[in-house]
Design an enzyme around this catalytic site. Structure first.
Site, PDB file in Angstrom:
ATOM      1  CE1 TYR A  75      -4.016   1.989   0.166  1.00  0.00           C
ATOM      2  CE2 TYR A  75      -2.691   3.371   1.620  1.00  0.00           C
ATOM      3  CZ  TYR A  75      -3.819   3.197   0.823  1.00  0.00           C
ATOM      4  OH  TYR A  75      -4.726   4.209   0.686  1.00  0.00           O
ATOM      5  CG  PHE A 127      -5.980  18.519 -24.102  1.00  0.00           C
ATOM      6  CD1 PHE A 127      -6.050  18.017 -25.391  1.00  0.00           C
ATOM      7  CD2 PHE A 127      -6.369  17.708 -23.046  1.00  0.00           C
ATOM      8  CE1 PHE A 127      -6.477  16.710 -25.616  1.00  0.00           C
ATOM      9  CE2 PHE A 127      -6.795  16.402 -23.270  1.00  0.00           C
ATOM     10  CZ  PHE A 127      -6.853  15.902 -24.561  1.00  0.00           C
ATOM     11  CB  THR A 128     -10.881  18.483 -23.965  1.00  0.00           C
ATOM     12  OG1 THR A 128     -10.033  17.334 -23.880  1.00  0.00           O
ATOM     13  CG2 THR A 128     -11.188  18.742 -25.443  1.00  0.00           C
ATOM     14  CG  ASP A 218      -0.268  18.866 -21.430  1.00  0.00           C
ATOM     15  OD1 ASP A 218       0.294  17.750 -21.381  1.00  0.00           O
ATOM     16  OD2 ASP A 218      -1.476  18.992 -21.676  1.00  0.00           O
ATOM     17  CE  LYS A 261      -3.007  11.297 -24.573  1.00  0.00           C
ATOM     18  NZ  LYS A 261      -3.470  12.241 -23.586  1.00  0.00           N
ATOM     19  NE  ARG A 385     -10.690  16.421 -29.716  1.00  0.00           N
ATOM     20  CZ  ARG A 385     -10.518  15.892 -28.516  1.00  0.00           C
ATOM     21  NH1 ARG A 385      -9.341  15.713 -28.030  1.00  0.00           N
ATOM     22  NH2 ARG A 385     -11.544  15.544 -27.774  1.00  0.00           N
ATOM     23  CG  PHE A 452     -15.368  15.657 -26.874  1.00  0.00           C
ATOM     24  CD1 PHE A 452     -15.169  16.768 -26.065  1.00  0.00           C
ATOM     25  CD2 PHE A 452     -14.513  14.580 -26.733  1.00  0.00           C
ATOM     26  CE1 PHE A 452     -14.155  16.784 -25.125  1.00  0.00           C
ATOM     27  CE2 PHE A 452     -13.484  14.592 -25.804  1.00  0.00           C
ATOM     28  CZ  PHE A 452     -13.312  15.702 -24.987  1.00  0.00           C
TER      29      PHE A 452
HETATM   30  C1  LIG Z   1      -4.419  13.163 -23.161  1.00  0.00           C
HETATM   31  C2  LIG Z   1      -4.024  14.529 -22.827  1.00  0.00           C
HETATM   32  C3  LIG Z   1      -4.213  15.042 -21.538  1.00  0.00           C
HETATM   33  C4  LIG Z   1      -4.969  14.304 -20.450  1.00  0.00           C
HETATM   34  O1  LIG Z   1      -4.388  13.111 -20.108  1.00  0.00           O
HETATM   35  P1  LIG Z   1      -5.219  11.797 -19.696  1.00  0.00           P
HETATM   36  O2  LIG Z   1      -4.165  10.815 -19.350  1.00  0.00           O
HETATM   37  O3  LIG Z   1      -6.052  11.410 -20.867  1.00  0.00           O
HETATM   38  O4  LIG Z   1      -6.068  12.162 -18.524  1.00  0.00           O
HETATM   39  C5  LIG Z   1      -3.725  16.311 -21.297  1.00  0.00           C
HETATM   40  N1  LIG Z   1      -3.138  17.050 -22.236  1.00  0.00           N
HETATM   41  C6  LIG Z   1      -2.969  16.600 -23.495  1.00  0.00           C
HETATM   42  C7  LIG Z   1      -2.305  17.458 -24.510  1.00  0.00           C
HETATM   43  C8  LIG Z   1      -3.416  15.329 -23.837  1.00  0.00           C
HETATM   44  O5  LIG Z   1      -3.280  14.902 -25.082  1.00  0.00           O
END
Ligand SMILES: *Cc1c(COP(=O)(O)O)cnc(C)c1O
Length: 461
Positions: A75, A127-128, A218, A261, A385, A452
């Protein structure tokens, strides 16, 4: 035949396979209707080539799978956390790491601890999920990307750069105390995966330092960004990807990372920072939203796979093939006269739905409809998008109307081959021939947040 001097062959052998197949056209139409013309609502089993996203769809290496078996699921104080902690600090050079379940977990923490209501959060496009968390915590997103990024036809390098004059004007007009921090995305997803130059990062750092404003990256696709710097920015030709990444982050106070990513895993993320007080605040919050500061919503095995994946992503052969495979698909489409966003970015090829569907207005959701038709045409899943993703203004209730109205063909890492790219290009070309049959859409269900993902549509009569 593919020119392998231009587009390198896959730098891996395939050891484990996952069969795919395609259902017939009649069945695809039925599935699309059932999904309300939203590709997010299709079942994976009904998709032939899945280019919905590069998020969490990565193929892991044999070493990463081996790492999964070495999970320490204690844990607290798992050895995998220490491995991840050391790896992230070595790669990025930050003082503190807070693991989270994925990128938006890190965005939630950062927005909560670093934004006071009414403060601006300038960013190179939005970004969303990032913007959602900023606004949810009272922040005001402010776009400081260079104008060229909003024009899909301009082929210029480092289209993701910050327009320093825009940032300077914002600081002058609002005052440095009314700016929470600068959020710098490397690369810029919604601009088409466009990179930011090292020079621009350095300049943003210099300008913000003068005013005592923090900069958070980011970092989601930072390795892809580093490849573009090596390829296109003077003075970096002979630097390693690792050296470039390290220098990039020397111009930031911290970062949010979606491990799904560029860390080559299926789930995971983290938040980094140098500031001790922010770290304390983040640790207090992470236990509420994610878990102990030594796992943050991830299993020990997930942290192990992420530590290994992050190192693998820095290998030149991997990232070169990654970026050039995406470019290969872009080149096929461009050569066929299909309107795409140029230059082609690091993770995806973006179709320009405004030009593809020049018979539809933006309020008829051309990109949403184009994505649905691509699935019907050839079982290829992509993502809108454009106006649907941009959502509505919180105060006026009006649709945000982004200049870019696009369909994203996102390439998962290490998953598909050049043959798959050929098939995708063939499907797009076939649809382009009868593109004026693509019909406009309207909402039949519109969720309030991040609409979306789950919205449903029907054809305009
Ligand atoms: C995917 C993404 C995020 C958010 O990450 P998650 O792991 O999907 O929560 C933030 N910024 C960018 C540019 C992304 O492509």
């Amino acid at each position: 035949m593919i020119d392998f001097t231009k587009y390198p062959a896959e730098p891996f052998r395939i050891k484990s396979v996952e069969p795919v197949s395609m259902i017939d056209r009649e069945a695809r139409i039925k599935k699309m209707e059932e999904a309300g013309w939203n590709t997010f609502l299709l079942n994976s089993e009904d998709v032939y080539i899945d280019l919905l996203t590069d998020s969490g769809t990565n193929a892991m290496s044999d070493r990463q799978w081996g790492g999964l078996m070495c999970g320490d699921e204690a844990y607290a104080g798992s050895r995998n956390f220490h491995h991840l902690d050391a790896t992230v600090k070595e790669v990025f050079g930050f003082k503190h790491l807070v693991p989270t379940h994925q990128g938006r977990g890190a965005e939630n923490l950062l927005s909560r601890i670093a934004i006071k209501p009414g403060q601006y959060v300038p960013g190179n496009m939005y970004f969303t999920t990032t913007r959602y968390h900023q606004e949810h915590n009272g922040g005001i997103f402010y776009d400081i990307i260079r104008d060229e990024a909003h024009d899909s036809t301009l082929n210029v390098p480092f289209k993701g750069n910050v327009d320093l004059a825009k940032l300077e004007r914002l600081i002058e007009e609002k005052g440095a105390e009314n700016i929470a921090y600068v959020c710098l995305a490397v690369t810029v997803n919604l601009a088409g995966g466009q990179p930011v130059s090292m020079e621009n990062m350095r300049q943003v750092r210099e300008l913000t330092k003068k005013h005592g404003i923090k900069v958070f990256f980011d970092a989601t696709r930072c390795v892809e960004n580093a490849y573009f710097i090596k390829e296109q920015e003077k003075g970096f030709e002979n630097k390693t990807i690792k050296e470039i990444v390290r220098e990039m982050f020397s111009y930031a106070d911290g970062c949010t990372m979606s491990g799904k990513k560029d860390c080559l895993v299926n789930i995971g993320g983290f938040l980094c920072m140098n500031d001790d007080h922010l770290f304390e605040a983040a640790k207090e919050l992470v236990v509420v939203y994610e878990g102990m500061p030594s796992y943050g919503g991830m299993a020990g095995r997930d942290m192990e796979a992420m530590a290994i994946g992050l190192k693998e992503s820095l290998q030149y052969e991997y990232i070169q093939h990654r970026v050039l495979q995406v470019r290969y698909l872009g080149d096929l489409l461009k050569d066929a006269g299909i309107p795409i966003i140029e230059p082609v970015g690091g993770h995806a090829v973006f179709l320009d739905a405004r030009r593809f569907c020049d018979h539809l207005t933006q309020e008829q959701f051309p990109a949403q409809s184009l994505a649905a038709e691509l699935y019907i045409e050839g079982g290829v899943r992509s993502m809108e998008r454009g106006i649907v993703s941009a959502g509505r203004d919180k105060d006026t209730g009006e649709n945000h109307k982004p200049k870019l109205e696009t369909v994203r063909l996102t390439i998962p890492r290490r998953v598909y081959t050049y043959a798959h790219m050929d098939v995708v290009a063939g499907v797009v070309k076939k649809l382009y021939k009868h593109r004026h049959d693509i019909r406009g859409l309207k909402f039949v269900y519109e969720p309030k947040q991040l609409r979306f993902f789950t919205a449903r549509f029907e054809h305009i009569k």
